[in-house]
Design an enzyme around this catalytic site. Sequence first.
Site, PDB file in Angstrom:
ATOM      1  N   GLU A  86    -116.401  32.880  51.010  1.00 11.21           N
ATOM      2  CA  GLU A  86    -115.809  32.878  49.658  1.00 11.21           C
ATOM      3  C   GLU A  86    -114.527  32.051  49.659  1.00 11.21           C
ATOM      4  OE1 GLU A  86    -115.870  33.357  46.655  1.00 11.21           O
ATOM      5  OE2 GLU A  86    -116.854  35.195  46.015  1.00 11.21           O
ATOM      6  N   ASP A 115    -110.188  38.166  44.406  1.00  8.98           N
ATOM      7  CA  ASP A 115    -109.140  38.613  43.488  1.00  8.98           C
ATOM      8  C   ASP A 115    -109.399  40.086  43.167  1.00  8.98           C
ATOM      9  OD1 ASP A 115    -107.221  38.832  41.548  1.00  8.98           O
ATOM     10  OD2 ASP A 115    -107.998  37.292  40.232  1.00  8.98           O
ATOM     11  N   PHE A 155    -102.331  32.233  39.803  1.00  6.19           N
ATOM     12  CA  PHE A 155    -103.590  31.519  39.637  1.00  6.19           C
ATOM     13  C   PHE A 155    -103.555  30.206  40.406  1.00  6.19           C
ATOM     14  CE2 PHE A 155    -106.781  28.841  37.683  1.00  6.19           C
ATOM     15  CZ  PHE A 155    -107.859  29.712  37.673  1.00  6.19           C
ATOM     16  N   ARG A 166    -110.308  20.693  41.379  1.00  2.00           N
ATOM     17  CA  ARG A 166    -111.015  21.134  42.582  1.00  2.00           C
ATOM     18  C   ARG A 166    -110.779  20.198  43.751  1.00  2.00           C
ATOM     19  NH1 ARG A 166    -114.546  25.304  41.410  1.00  2.00           N
ATOM     20  NH2 ARG A 166    -115.624  25.201  39.426  1.00  2.00           N
TER      21      ARG A 166
HETATM   22  P1  5GP Z   1    -112.902  38.282  41.619  1.00  2.00           P
HETATM   23  O1  5GP Z   1    -114.294  38.621  41.171  1.00  2.00           O
HETATM   24  O2  5GP Z   1    -112.593  38.757  43.027  1.00  2.00           O
HETATM   25  O3  5GP Z   1    -111.866  38.750  40.636  1.00  2.00           O
HETATM   26  O4  5GP Z   1    -112.757  36.725  41.606  1.00  2.00           O
HETATM   27  C1  5GP Z   1    -113.547  35.969  42.408  1.00  2.00           C
HETATM   28  C2  5GP Z   1    -113.801  34.559  41.901  1.00  2.00           C
HETATM   29  O5  5GP Z   1    -112.965  34.215  40.797  1.00  2.00           O
HETATM   30  C3  5GP Z   1    -113.420  33.616  42.992  1.00  2.00           C
HETATM   31  O6  5GP Z   1    -114.515  33.385  43.842  1.00  2.00           O
HETATM   32  C4  5GP Z   1    -112.976  32.390  42.225  1.00  2.00           C
HETATM   33  O7  5GP Z   1    -114.099  31.591  41.919  1.00  2.00           O
HETATM   34  C5  5GP Z   1    -112.378  32.955  40.968  1.00  2.00           C
HETATM   35  N1  5GP Z   1    -110.909  33.113  41.129  1.00  2.00           N
HETATM   36  C6  5GP Z   1    -110.213  34.243  41.424  1.00  2.00           C
HETATM   37  N2  5GP Z   1    -108.897  33.996  41.511  1.00  2.00           N
HETATM   38  C7  5GP Z   1    -108.747  32.676  41.267  1.00  2.00           C
HETATM   39  C8  5GP Z   1    -107.600  31.798  41.249  1.00  2.00           C
HETATM   40  O8  5GP Z   1    -106.439  32.156  41.472  1.00  2.00           O
HETATM   41  N3  5GP Z   1    -107.863  30.494  40.979  1.00  2.00           N
HETATM   42  C9  5GP Z   1    -109.111  30.022  40.725  1.00  2.00           C
HETATM   43  N4  5GP Z   1    -109.233  28.724  40.461  1.00  2.00           N
HETATM   44  N5  5GP Z   1    -110.214  30.812  40.759  1.00  2.00           N
HETATM   45  C10 5GP Z   1    -110.018  32.124  41.029  1.00  2.00           C
HETATM   46 MG    MG Z   2    -115.730  31.924  44.085  1.00  2.00          MG
END
Ligand code: 5GP
Ligand code: MG
Length: 183
Positions: A106, A110, A158, A171
Site C-alpha cells: 500500500e 489513513d 494530506f 503523482r
Molecule cells: P484509508 O482507507 O486508509 O483512509 O485511505 C487509504 C487510501 O486513501 C490510500 O491508499 C490512498 O490512496 C488514499 N489516501 C489516504 N491518505 C492520503 C493522503 O494523504 N494523500 C493522498 N494523495 N492519498 C491518500
Molecule cells: Mg492506495
Amino acid sequence: MFLPSERRQHVTVEVLLEEKTIKERIKQLAREIENYYKDKTDTLHAICVLKGSIHFFSELVLNLNMNVNYSFVHVSSYAGTESTGRIRVKSWVDEPLQGKYVLVVEDIVDTGNTLRYILNYLRKYKPADLKVATLIEKEKYQHGIPIDFVGFKVQDVFLIGYGLDYDEKYRNLPFIGYLKNDT
Ligand code: 5GP
Ligand code: MG
C-alpha cells in the site's frame, strides 16, 4: 517548490520526504521483508494497490532478493483530499492465492478502511500467509489493523507525490510533500 499550474491559486508544495530518504528507507524495508520470509518461502506474491502504490511497489520489488510474483488491484475511496468512505474496486486479482505467501503493498494507510476491505477479501482466498507493507502510515487513527512493514509514520497532513495524487495530479513528483496555501 512552486508548481506553475498552481500559480494562480498561490499554492506551494512543501517537501516532507526527499527522494533519497524514500529510497534508502525502501532498501531497509526490503531487508526486513527478506528476513521475514527467508525461512518460510523463496517466492513472494506481492500485490500492488493501484494507483498510489506504483512507485513504492516498483522500488520495493526491485530491491527484493527473492522471487516475486506480481498482482495488481485497483481500489479507490478518495475524492480530492477527503475519503468518501465508500470503497470502489476497479480491478481485482485473478491469480490463485491459495497457499501463497502474499504481501499487500500500500502507499498510505489513513483510516485503514481501504486496507481492511482488501484484507477481508484476500483472506477468503486462503493464502498461507498474508502481510502488509505500507510506505506511509498516518498516526492519527487507531485503525487496529496490524501493519507488518511501515516505511514512515507521519502526522495527519494530506500528502502528494511518489504516487500520491491530489485529484490525479502530482503523482509523478519524485518526493513526498504537501500543499500549502500561501496567504
Ligand atoms: P484509508 O482507507 O486508509 O483512509 O485511505 C487509504 C487510501 O486513501 C490510500 O491508499 C490512498 O490512496 C488514499 N489516501 C489516504 N491518505 C492520503 C493522503 O494523504 N494523500 C493522498 N494523495 N492519498 C491518500
Ligand atoms: Mg492506495
